[in-house]
Design a protein around this motif. Structure first.
Motif, PDB file in Angstrom:
ATOM      1  N   THR A   1      49.375  46.237  42.055  1.00 45.40           N
ATOM      2  CA  THR A   1      50.016  46.994  40.984  1.00 45.40           C
ATOM      3  C   THR A   1      49.576  48.450  40.974  1.00 45.40           C
ATOM      4  O   THR A   1      50.202  49.281  40.299  1.00 45.40           O
ATOM      5  CB  THR A   1      49.714  46.357  39.618  1.00 45.40           C
ATOM      6  OG1 THR A   1      48.289  46.172  39.507  1.00 45.40           O
ATOM      7  CG2 THR A   1      50.394  45.013  39.481  1.00 45.40           C
ATOM      8  N   ASN A   2      48.509  48.782  41.706  1.00 50.35           N
ATOM      9  CA  ASN A   2      48.039  50.166  41.820  1.00 50.35           C
ATOM     10  C   ASN A   2      48.281  50.735  43.214  1.00 50.35           C
ATOM     11  O   ASN A   2      47.629  51.688  43.617  1.00 50.35           O
ATOM     12  CB  ASN A   2      46.544  50.255  41.485  1.00 50.35           C
ATOM     13  CG  ASN A   2      46.257  50.044  40.014  1.00 50.35           C
ATOM     14  OD1 ASN A   2      47.119  49.571  39.275  1.00 50.35           O
ATOM     15  ND2 ASN A   2      45.065  50.380  39.576  1.00 50.35           N
TER      16      ASN A   2
ATOM     17  N   PRO B   1      51.657  36.048  48.009  1.00 52.07           N
ATOM     18  CA  PRO B   1      52.666  34.982  48.031  1.00 52.07           C
ATOM     19  C   PRO B   1      52.522  34.003  49.182  1.00 52.07           C
ATOM     20  O   PRO B   1      52.901  32.843  49.070  1.00 52.07           O
ATOM     21  CB  PRO B   1      53.992  35.756  48.115  1.00 52.07           C
ATOM     22  CG  PRO B   1      53.618  37.084  48.695  1.00 52.07           C
ATOM     23  CD  PRO B   1      52.257  37.384  48.163  1.00 52.07           C
ATOM     24  N   SER B   2      51.929  34.426  50.295  1.00 49.96           N
ATOM     25  CA  SER B   2      51.738  33.527  51.438  1.00 49.96           C
ATOM     26  C   SER B   2      50.451  32.713  51.311  1.00 49.96           C
ATOM     27  O   SER B   2      50.200  31.831  52.128  1.00 49.96           O
ATOM     28  CB  SER B   2      51.698  34.329  52.743  1.00 49.96           C
ATOM     29  OG  SER B   2      50.524  35.123  52.786  1.00 49.96           O
ATOM     30  N   MET B   3      49.622  33.027  50.307  1.00 54.54           N
ATOM     31  CA  MET B   3      48.333  32.375  50.072  1.00 54.54           C
ATOM     32  C   MET B   3      47.330  32.645  51.193  1.00 54.54           C
ATOM     33  O   MET B   3      46.320  31.959  51.316  1.00 54.54           O
ATOM     34  CB  MET B   3      48.488  30.864  49.852  1.00 54.54           C
ATOM     35  CG  MET B   3      49.333  30.513  48.655  1.00 54.54           C
ATOM     36  SD  MET B   3      49.361  28.736  48.283  1.00 54.54           S
ATOM     37  CE  MET B   3      50.500  28.134  49.529  1.00 54.54           C
ATOM     38  N   ALA B   4      47.576  33.662  52.019  1.00 52.34           N
ATOM     39  CA  ALA B   4      46.674  33.961  53.136  1.00 52.34           C
ATOM     40  C   ALA B   4      45.298  34.393  52.641  1.00 52.34           C
ATOM     41  O   ALA B   4      44.273  33.957  53.179  1.00 52.34           O
ATOM     42  CB  ALA B   4      47.285  35.050  54.021  1.00 52.34           C
ATOM     43  N   ILE B   5      45.258  35.264  51.638  1.00 47.85           N
ATOM     44  CA  ILE B   5      43.965  35.741  51.128  1.00 47.85           C
ATOM     45  C   ILE B   5      43.238  34.613  50.414  1.00 47.85           C
ATOM     46  O   ILE B   5      42.037  34.388  50.618  1.00 47.85           O
ATOM     47  CB  ILE B   5      44.165  36.940  50.189  1.00 47.85           C
ATOM     48  CG1 ILE B   5      44.870  38.085  50.919  1.00 47.85           C
ATOM     49  CG2 ILE B   5      42.816  37.410  49.637  1.00 47.85           C
ATOM     50  CD1 ILE B   5      45.284  39.236  50.023  1.00 47.85           C
TER      51      ILE B   5
ATOM     52  N   PRO C   1      45.568  31.306  38.196  1.00 48.75           N
ATOM     53  CA  PRO C   1      46.633  30.383  38.601  1.00 48.75           C
ATOM     54  C   PRO C   1      48.032  30.966  38.598  1.00 48.75           C
ATOM     55  O   PRO C   1      48.781  30.771  39.550  1.00 48.75           O
ATOM     56  CB  PRO C   1      46.507  29.235  37.601  1.00 48.75           C
ATOM     57  CG  PRO C   1      45.075  29.259  37.194  1.00 48.75           C
ATOM     58  CD  PRO C   1      44.699  30.704  37.159  1.00 48.75           C
ATOM     59  N   ALA C   2      48.407  31.673  37.533  1.00 45.26           N
ATOM     60  CA  ALA C   2      49.792  32.145  37.457  1.00 45.26           C
ATOM     61  C   ALA C   2      49.947  33.200  36.372  1.00 45.26           C
ATOM     62  O   ALA C   2      49.249  33.186  35.365  1.00 45.26           O
ATOM     63  CB  ALA C   2      50.742  30.984  37.179  1.00 45.26           C
ATOM     64  N   ASN C   3      50.885  34.103  36.585  1.00 46.80           N
ATOM     65  CA  ASN C   3      51.249  35.081  35.564  1.00 46.80           C
ATOM     66  C   ASN C   3      51.980  34.402  34.408  1.00 46.80           C
ATOM     67  O   ASN C   3      52.493  33.291  34.543  1.00 46.80           O
ATOM     68  CB  ASN C   3      52.156  36.155  36.161  1.00 46.80           C
ATOM     69  CG  ASN C   3      51.483  36.953  37.252  1.00 46.80           C
ATOM     70  OD1 ASN C   3      50.262  36.949  37.386  1.00 46.80           O
ATOM     71  ND2 ASN C   3      52.279  37.653  38.052  1.00 46.80           N
ATOM     72  N   PHE C   4      52.049  35.089  33.275  1.00 49.11           N
ATOM     73  CA  PHE C   4      52.780  34.598  32.099  1.00 49.11           C
ATOM     74  C   PHE C   4      52.293  33.222  31.639  1.00 49.11           C
ATOM     75  O   PHE C   4      53.078  32.354  31.281  1.00 49.11           O
ATOM     76  CB  PHE C   4      54.296  34.556  32.380  1.00 49.11           C
ATOM     77  CG  PHE C   4      54.894  35.917  32.642  1.00 49.11           C
ATOM     78  CD1 PHE C   4      55.186  36.788  31.598  1.00 49.11           C
ATOM     79  CD2 PHE C   4      55.170  36.319  33.941  1.00 49.11           C
ATOM     80  CE1 PHE C   4      55.729  38.046  31.852  1.00 49.11           C
ATOM     81  CE2 PHE C   4      55.726  37.573  34.202  1.00 49.11           C
ATOM     82  CZ  PHE C   4      56.008  38.442  33.157  1.00 49.11           C
TER      83      PHE C   4
ATOM     84  N   LEU D   1      54.499  40.882  43.619  1.00 51.34           N
ATOM     85  CA  LEU D   1      54.162  42.159  42.999  1.00 51.34           C
ATOM     86  C   LEU D   1      55.082  42.444  41.810  1.00 51.34           C
ATOM     87  O   LEU D   1      54.629  42.962  40.783  1.00 51.34           O
ATOM     88  CB  LEU D   1      54.275  43.284  44.037  1.00 51.34           C
ATOM     89  CG  LEU D   1      53.966  44.692  43.543  1.00 51.34           C
ATOM     90  CD1 LEU D   1      52.542  44.789  43.020  1.00 51.34           C
ATOM     91  CD2 LEU D   1      54.216  45.710  44.652  1.00 51.34           C
ATOM     92  N   TYR D   2      56.352  42.073  41.931  1.00 51.15           N
ATOM     93  CA  TYR D   2      57.307  42.326  40.844  1.00 51.15           C
ATOM     94  C   TYR D   2      56.945  41.514  39.604  1.00 51.15           C
ATOM     95  O   TYR D   2      57.047  41.991  38.472  1.00 51.15           O
ATOM     96  CB  TYR D   2      58.726  42.005  41.323  1.00 51.15           C
ATOM     97  CG  TYR D   2      59.092  42.743  42.580  1.00 51.15           C
ATOM     98  CD1 TYR D   2      59.366  44.108  42.564  1.00 51.15           C
ATOM     99  CD2 TYR D   2      59.107  42.092  43.823  1.00 51.15           C
ATOM    100  CE1 TYR D   2      59.670  44.808  43.724  1.00 51.15           C
ATOM    101  CE2 TYR D   2      59.400  42.775  44.993  1.00 51.15           C
ATOM    102  CZ  TYR D   2      59.686  44.132  44.932  1.00 51.15           C
ATOM    103  OH  TYR D   2      59.974  44.817  46.078  1.00 51.15           O
ATOM    104  N   SER D   3      56.485  40.284  39.813  1.00 48.35           N
ATOM    105  CA  SER D   3      56.034  39.460  38.697  1.00 48.35           C
ATOM    106  C   SER D   3      54.779  40.054  38.066  1.00 48.35           C
ATOM    107  O   SER D   3      54.639  40.094  36.834  1.00 48.35           O
ATOM    108  CB  SER D   3      55.753  38.035  39.179  1.00 48.35           C
ATOM    109  OG  SER D   3      55.197  37.245  38.147  1.00 48.35           O
TER     110      SER D   3
END
Length: 212
Positions: free
Chosen positions: A26-27, A108-112, A46-49, A82-84
């Protein structure tokens, strides 16, 4: 470091070099190695919102000045896009009146997350991820804290943990249970035959408070 390379790294461990990564946040673009020279709280949610994650972000945002006093940066991550991330942070600011200024990384790919052992390699979901890594200025993982998805982290404890790690290292001592700044640290246990020392009342060779 590429996604493929990240996926081949063993799970991050205490006292090991934290896996480096480059990702969108986001930065703007973020690399973990760019934080060298500072302490870092790198954490996944775990998740946004979601209610618990929102409570954590509000508390972390409000405590940001306290982390800055410790020269400790905050860096968040989840598998959301990133949009979420941007939409969630904007909603927290507009509806709840709290500005989340620290970066939130997309994965999103869960690589990290997989490189850090935050989720199982065969998992298709990050629903149980609530992991925190305290990384020192040399890029070494100094603490790992996990919470279940239905219980939020204690931001006060994270502040205490960073302060304890810094003080113990600076003073070449160890931090006892519940240590807070201003309280005495403990001496390392005596281990050699030549380490005999006069003990004060209430002390033992394995339990001695650091004295001025």
């Amino acid at each position: 470091m590429t996604e493929t390379t990240l996926q081949t790294i063993a799970c991050a461990r205490l006292n090991a070099l934290a896996p480096d990564f480059q990702a969108r946040s986001t930065n703007g673009p973020v690399t973990l190695s760019s934080y060298r020279g500072r302490w870092v709280i790198f954490f996944a949610h775990p998740a946004n919102f979601t209610p618990v994650c929102t409570s954590e972000f509000i508390a972390l945002a409000r405590a940001s000045p306290d982390f800055e006093k410790l020269d400790c940066a905050l860096l968040g991550l989840s598998v959301d896009s990133l949009y979420s991330h941007i939409a969630w942070i904007r909603d927290i600011r507009e509806r709840l009146g709290v500005n989340v200024a620290f970066p939130l990384v997309e994965d999103p790919s869960m690589a990290i997350a997989r490189a850090y052992g935050m989720i199982d390699d065969t998992s298709e979901s990050s629903a149980t991820v609530r992991a925190t890594y305290v990384i020192d200025p040399e890029g070494i993982i100094r603490a790992i804290v996990w919470y279940p998805m239905n219980v939020g982290r204690s931001v006060d404890e994270l502040l205490r943990l960073v302060a304890a790690l810094q003080s113990a290292e600076r003073e070449n001592a160890v931090a006892p249970e519940g240590w807070h700044p201003g309280k005495p640290l403990l001496e390392h246990a005596l281990t050699g035959e030549g380490d005999e020392i006069a003990l004060h009342p209430g002390e033992s060779w394995y339990f001695r408070e650091r004295r001025p």
